[in-house]
Scaffold this motif. Sequence first.
Motif, PDB file in Angstrom:
ATOM      1  N   VAL A 178      -4.482  13.007 -12.506  1.00 44.21           N
ATOM      2  CA  VAL A 178      -3.541  12.126 -11.801  1.00 44.21           C
ATOM      3  C   VAL A 178      -3.849  10.667 -12.124  1.00 44.21           C
ATOM      4  CG1 VAL A 178      -2.708  11.388  -9.536  1.00 44.21           C
ATOM      5  CG2 VAL A 178      -3.242  13.803  -9.944  1.00 44.21           C
ATOM      6  N   ALA A 179      -5.125  10.303 -12.103  1.00 49.20           N
ATOM      7  CA  ALA A 179      -5.517   8.931 -12.412  1.00 49.20           C
ATOM      8  C   ALA A 179      -5.116   8.551 -13.836  1.00 49.20           C
ATOM      9  CB  ALA A 179      -7.033   8.771 -12.228  1.00 49.20           C
ATOM     10  N   ALA A 180      -5.342   9.476 -14.779  1.00 48.38           N
ATOM     11  CA  ALA A 180      -4.975   9.206 -16.171  1.00 48.38           C
ATOM     12  C   ALA A 180      -3.469   9.024 -16.303  1.00 48.38           C
ATOM     13  CB  ALA A 180      -5.461  10.350 -17.067  1.00 48.38           C
ATOM     14  N   GLU A 181      -2.709   9.857 -15.580  1.00 52.62           N
ATOM     15  CA  GLU A 181      -1.247   9.756 -15.626  1.00 52.62           C
ATOM     16  C   GLU A 181      -0.778   8.424 -15.047  1.00 52.62           C
ATOM     17  OE1 GLU A 181       2.258  11.009 -16.978  1.00 52.62           O
ATOM     18  OE2 GLU A 181       0.529  12.364 -17.049  1.00 52.62           O
TER      19      GLU A 181
ATOM     20  N   LEU B 180      -7.634   4.947  -7.648  1.00 54.41           N
ATOM     21  CA  LEU B 180      -6.784   5.942  -6.971  1.00 54.41           C
ATOM     22  C   LEU B 180      -7.279   6.189  -5.545  1.00 54.41           C
ATOM     23  CD1 LEU B 180      -4.429   8.013  -7.321  1.00 54.41           C
ATOM     24  CD2 LEU B 180      -6.149   9.656  -8.043  1.00 54.41           C
ATOM     25  N   TYR B 181      -8.595   6.275  -5.403  1.00 57.40           N
ATOM     26  CA  TYR B 181      -9.166   6.580  -4.099  1.00 57.40           C
ATOM     27  C   TYR B 181      -9.081   5.410  -3.116  1.00 57.40           C
ATOM     28  CZ  TYR B 181     -10.952  11.176  -5.420  1.00 57.40           C
ATOM     29  OH  TYR B 181     -11.050  12.489  -5.775  1.00 57.40           O
ATOM     30  N   ARG B 182      -8.662   4.254  -3.589  1.00 57.45           N
ATOM     31  CA  ARG B 182      -8.411   3.153  -2.650  1.00 57.45           C
ATOM     32  C   ARG B 182      -7.176   3.432  -1.798  1.00 57.45           C
ATOM     33  NH1 ARG B 182      -8.962  -1.797  -6.983  1.00 57.45           N
ATOM     34  NH2 ARG B 182     -11.186  -1.500  -7.497  1.00 57.45           N
ATOM     35  N   GLN B 183      -6.292   4.305  -2.311  1.00 53.95           N
ATOM     36  CA  GLN B 183      -5.053   4.630  -1.611  1.00 53.95           C
ATOM     37  C   GLN B 183      -5.120   5.969  -0.880  1.00 53.95           C
ATOM     38  OE1 GLN B 183      -2.793   2.277  -1.562  1.00 53.95           O
ATOM     39  NE2 GLN B 183      -3.911   1.025  -3.041  1.00 53.95           N
ATOM     40  N   PHE B 184      -6.080   6.800  -1.234  1.00 54.66           N
ATOM     41  CA  PHE B 184      -6.194   8.130  -0.629  1.00 54.66           C
ATOM     42  C   PHE B 184      -7.632   8.374  -0.180  1.00 54.66           C
ATOM     43  CE2 PHE B 184      -2.690   8.321  -3.618  1.00 54.66           C
ATOM     44  CZ  PHE B 184      -1.684   8.903  -2.861  1.00 54.66           C
ATOM     45  N   ASN B 185      -7.778   8.978   0.973  1.00 60.02           N
ATOM     46  CA  ASN B 185      -9.105   9.315   1.482  1.00 60.02           C
ATOM     47  C   ASN B 185      -9.572  10.641   0.898  1.00 60.02           C
ATOM     48  OD1 ASN B 185      -9.192   7.000   3.148  1.00 60.02           O
ATOM     49  ND2 ASN B 185      -7.930   8.062   4.677  1.00 60.02           N
ATOM     50  N   GLY B 186      -9.701  10.673  -0.412  1.00 55.20           N
ATOM     51  CA  GLY B 186     -10.168  11.879  -1.084  1.00 55.20           C
ATOM     52  C   GLY B 186      -9.034  12.759  -1.581  1.00 55.20           C
TER      53      GLY B 186
ATOM     54  N   GLU C 136       3.095   5.855  -3.152  1.00 55.41           N
ATOM     55  CA  GLU C 136       4.226   6.588  -3.717  1.00 55.41           C
ATOM     56  C   GLU C 136       4.141   6.640  -5.238  1.00 55.41           C
ATOM     57  OE1 GLU C 136       6.668   8.340  -2.032  1.00 55.41           O
ATOM     58  OE2 GLU C 136       5.249   7.956  -0.418  1.00 55.41           O
ATOM     59  N   GLU C 137       3.691   5.555  -5.854  1.00 50.96           N
ATOM     60  CA  GLU C 137       3.528   5.540  -7.310  1.00 50.96           C
ATOM     61  C   GLU C 137       2.504   6.585  -7.753  1.00 50.96           C
ATOM     62  OE1 GLU C 137       2.417   1.627  -8.448  1.00 50.96           O
ATOM     63  OE2 GLU C 137       4.341   0.714  -7.879  1.00 50.96           O
ATOM     64  N   PHE C 138       1.417   6.704  -7.006  1.00 52.09           N
ATOM     65  CA  PHE C 138       0.382   7.678  -7.362  1.00 52.09           C
ATOM     66  C   PHE C 138       0.852   9.104  -7.101  1.00 52.09           C
ATOM     67  CE2 PHE C 138      -2.973   4.202  -6.651  1.00 52.09           C
ATOM     68  CZ  PHE C 138      -2.969   3.893  -8.010  1.00 52.09           C
TER      69      PHE C 138
ATOM     70  N   ARG D 148       0.824  -1.210   0.000  1.00 56.97           N
ATOM     71  CA  ARG D 148       0.000   0.000   0.000  1.00 56.97           C
ATOM     72  C   ARG D 148       0.858   1.260   0.000  1.00 56.97           C
ATOM     73  NH1 ARG D 148      -5.111   1.721   1.117  1.00 56.97           N
ATOM     74  NH2 ARG D 148      -5.314   3.708   2.220  1.00 56.97           N
ATOM     75  N   ALA D 149       1.932   1.252   0.808  1.00 55.17           N
ATOM     76  CA  ALA D 149       2.830   2.413   0.856  1.00 55.17           C
ATOM     77  C   ALA D 149       3.503   2.634  -0.496  1.00 55.17           C
ATOM     78  CB  ALA D 149       3.878   2.221   1.952  1.00 55.17           C
TER      79      ALA D 149
END
Length: 230
Positions: free
Chosen positions: A50-53, A61-67, A28-30, A23-24
């Motif tokens: 960001v998602a497209a990139e 993307l939102y699985r790794q970030f809370n918004g 970092e990749e995102f 997950r970490a």
Amino acid sequence: MAVKGGEPGRSADGRRERWRTHRAARREEFIDAALRALARHGPELRVDQVAAEAGVSKPVLYRQFNGKTDLLEALHERATTLFMAALVPALDDSLAPIVQVRTALDAFFAVLDQHPNLYRLVNRTIPEGPLAEGSAVRAGKELAAATLTRIFDERLHALGLDTRDAAPLAQAVVGLVHNTAEWWLTTRATTRAATVDFLTPVAWAAIAGHLARHGVHLDPHRPQPAHEEI
């Protein structure tokens, strides 16, 4: 009775640790993808870009970030990490003072040159969470000033001078550098190298001028380890 496959607790702990590591790394990749999106599209953070990139959908993307706020906070943290990591080589006290100053300035301006839109983003946004007190630029300035204060404290002590001057001297130097950096980033009126060449003796003059007021004159081309008394 023996348990097949080893101890269940250890296996579960191992899986949790692998998941945290994965997950970490994924976060970092995102964040790297967000830096590329900023470089490509400008200093406005847009999750779809960001998602497209990153080559994923927004839900992934939102699985790794809370918004979006969480992603913004991560970018603030990355900015602070980049700036401070760049300054590490300048802390080598085997270098002459003027070389230390130039090394620090060149490293700082190199990060600005490489990530101008990241700097613009964090300079005008204040995230929630741990960084809610201010932008990463402000946090970076405070961390740089704190680091410089510690260095000045050691050097002033070695010289037998009042260490209470370390903090205001550090603030003065950091303020000088950041104001010049913002001007350069906005105007690009000179090259990066020319700006660093100009700023190096100016920043050193602020330090040397303070020392001279107290009767201390250092050779800027001679290394001065912190433990060495003049």
